[in-house]
Scaffold this active site. Structure first.
Site, PDB file in Angstrom:
ATOM      1  N   LYS A 110      -9.939   4.196  -2.736  1.00 15.32           N
ATOM      2  CA  LYS A 110     -10.460   5.269  -3.583  1.00 15.32           C
ATOM      3  C   LYS A 110     -11.934   5.570  -3.288  1.00 15.32           C
ATOM      4  O   LYS A 110     -12.410   6.661  -3.557  1.00 15.32           O
ATOM      5  CB  LYS A 110     -10.262   4.927  -5.056  1.00 15.32           C
ATOM      6  CG  LYS A 110      -8.791   4.903  -5.424  1.00 15.32           C
ATOM      7  CD  LYS A 110      -8.545   4.797  -6.911  1.00 15.32           C
ATOM      8  CE  LYS A 110      -7.076   4.957  -7.240  1.00 15.32           C
ATOM      9  NZ  LYS A 110      -6.239   3.853  -6.742  1.00 15.32           N
TER      10      LYS A 110
HETATM   11  C1  LIG Z   1      -4.871   3.970  -6.424  1.00 16.05           C
HETATM   12  C2  LIG Z   1      -4.283   2.996  -5.458  1.00 16.05           C
HETATM   13  C3  LIG Z   1      -3.048   3.250  -4.807  1.00 16.05           C
HETATM   14  C4  LIG Z   1      -2.204   4.488  -5.090  1.00 16.05           C
HETATM   15  O1  LIG Z   1      -2.847   5.674  -4.748  1.00 16.05           O
HETATM   16  P1  LIG Z   1      -2.185   7.089  -5.057  1.00 16.05           P
HETATM   17  O2  LIG Z   1      -3.304   8.037  -5.253  1.00 16.05           O
HETATM   18  O3  LIG Z   1      -1.330   6.896  -6.229  1.00 16.05           O
HETATM   19  O4  LIG Z   1      -1.404   7.464  -3.859  1.00 16.05           O
HETATM   20  C5  LIG Z   1      -2.592   2.324  -3.891  1.00 16.05           C
HETATM   21  N1  LIG Z   1      -3.284   1.185  -3.633  1.00 16.05           N
HETATM   22  C6  LIG Z   1      -4.462   0.918  -4.236  1.00 16.05           C
HETATM   23  C7  LIG Z   1      -5.155  -0.348  -3.915  1.00 16.05           C
HETATM   24  C8  LIG Z   1      -5.003   1.811  -5.159  1.00 16.05           C
HETATM   25  O5  LIG Z   1      -6.180   1.524  -5.758  1.00 16.05           O
END
Ligand SMILES: *Cc1c(COP(=O)(O)O)cnc(C)c1O
Length: 462
Positions: A110
């Site tokens: 993120k």
């Molecule tokens: C947020 C997150 C995801 C999922 O991301 P999406 O936006 O739902 O595709 C997968 N792995 C980690 C470690 C995350 O923080």
């Protein structure tokens, strides 16, 4: 480049307006009115760029109302906070490639989007003389990435609610050890759902919202998706240096359909992705949709990959818009159906179309642990549980003739308990975060009541 809403009431927005609007005012999600397609020649030209150069080349196609030199500077600053010179490096392990997206300040993918969004918000607020108070609820990853995205920024305060004692110790430390004046951590005496309900209630008070210029950082912001498109290109350029293949596949662990939607955009732009492999944990609404056209919510299961414990995929509506041939009235109809019946129904023709672009499967916690253990035994490489979900599904569904890239969405040390359960090894935090538990903390505890949170917010808003 103009932007429109999936629900058809908003159109003709410029990029910066779309970023500031977040959720479209008609309740839909914002999308570019057309997606640029790159020629083979242009792809070749981009293939030698560094990560920030490539990010500029991709993002500037969608953001033509920011002066190029400003955009370039925002992008460079955003990725200089990553602790790897390639920002999102690719490593080959056994017969697949791992795209490491966890070298940002909070060790999860993120950061790729939120470092950019934080700088972009600051730039736009400064330009317009406005201010913003960001409020959000988190079960762990989004909150810390958002806090690191805006810490120390001018004209922005951020208030992140987390359920007291119910996020992982590393995640809690990551949030609460940020002591900048503009960062407010609130531990709510309740569950994540309570925290989310409070945020929703506060956003629903439109007077309060406009009085305090409330903003959100959840994954519905187009700028987040856009920043994620970049690393699909970067991955292909890295693997094609040693591969003669003309196409590849990617496996993406997802819950909100955010990350994989960015891959869908990259594919539409001409990146030779043969098929997008979607991986879910036991919260499998998205894989049920792809395999059977069954998009219906169930109860949330708590899994070893908590950042994918999601039943309503907030970015799904963006894909729906393309599946329905950009017919906003049809999107509206389907979303209406979903709001009333908690499910959407698709025709066999539509399912066929979905399956031309995606394949999908889900894995449970046992398979996740097995994958971490086996992958480590085979290669010595440690997967975090989210990444392991993607690797497990990628191995199952891949076309063996094509190279496979698996997205690594978190550093294994962020989910050390699961990794230790699988391998017996407790992964270490990178040196920059090693002293996390001895740092000063800043945290307020509040009861799970919207008016208490509002009172606190009024007192501390910028
Ligand atoms: C947020 C997150 C995801 C999922 O991301 P999406 O936006 O739902 O595709 C997968 N792995 C980690 C470690 C995350 O923080």
């Amino acid at each position: 480049m103009n932007y429109c809403s999936t629900r058809g009431e908003i159109r003709g927005l410029k990029f910066t307006q779309a970023v500031m609007m977040g959720l479209a005012d008609d309740g839909g999600l914002l999308l570019p009115e057309s997606i640029p397609v790159l020629s083979a020649e242009e792809l070749r030209r981009l293939s030698t760029l560094t990560y920030p150069e490539l990010a500029f080349a991709v993002i500037s196609k969608f953001a033509d109302d920011i002066p190029p030199e400003d955009l370039r500077e925002i992008i460079e600053r955003s990725y200089s906070s990553f602790n790897h010179p390639q920002v999102t490096p690719v490593t080959k392990q056994d017969d697949l490639y791992i795209l490491e997206l966890f070298h940002g300040p909070t060790l999860a993918f993120k950061d790729v989007a939120l470092q950019f969004l934080g700088n972009l918000f600051e730039y736009l607020l400064n330009r317009s003389g406005q201010r913003m108070n960001i409020i959000g609820a988190t079960s762990g990853d989004t909150g810390s990435a958002a806090i690191y995205g805006v810490r120390g920024k001018k004209n922005i305060n951020i208030f992140i609610l987390h359920p007291k004692g119910k996020v992982s110790p590393v995640q809690e430390l990551q949030m609460t050890t940020v002591t900048d004046d503009n960062v407010f951590n609130i531990a709510v005496e309740g569950t994540f759902d309570d925290a989310q309900a409070i945020v929703k209630e506060i956003f629903g008070d439109l007077d309060f919202k406009s009085k305090h210029a409330l903003g959100a950082v959840n994954s519905i912001n187009w700028a987040r998706v856009l920043a994620q498109v970049v690393y699909y290109f970067y991955a292909w350029f890295q693997i094609s240096q040693e591969n003669q293949a003309s196409q590849f596949e990617v496996s993406v662990p997802t819950g909100n359909f955010g990350d994989i939607f960015a891959g869908f955009v990259a594919k539409r732009m001409g990146l030779p992705i043969h098929r997008l492999i979607l991986a879910t944990n036991e919260n499998n609404i998205l894989s049920r949709f792809i395999n059977h056209g069954d998009y219906s919510t169930a109860d949330v299961h708590h899994s070893l990959s908590p950042s994918m414990d999601i039943q309503i995929a907030s970015n799904f509506e963006r894909y729906l818009y393309y599946l329905l041939d950009e017919q906003a009235d049809q999107v509206l109809g389907m979303m209406d159906q979903f709001a009333h019946e908690r499910k959407m129904v698709f025709s066999s023709q539509q399912i066929e179309k979905v399956q031309q672009e995606f394949s999908a499967a889900s894995v449970n916690d046992l398979e996740t642990l097995d994958t971490i253990r086996q992958f480590h035994a085979l290669t010595g490489y440690i997967l975090d549980p989210h990444t392991a979900v993607g690797v497990a599904v990628g191995k199952k569904l891949r076309d063996p003739k094509l190279p496979l890239v698996c997205l690594a969405t978190a550093h294994p040390a962020k989910f050390g308990d699961a990794v230790a359960e699988a391998t017996g090894i407790y992964p270490e935090l990178p040196p920059a975060l090693g002293d996390l538990s001895s740092r000063k903390r800043k945290l307020t505890t509040l009861p799970a009541q919207a008016d208490q949170v509002k009172k606190y917010l009024s007192k501390n808003a910028t």
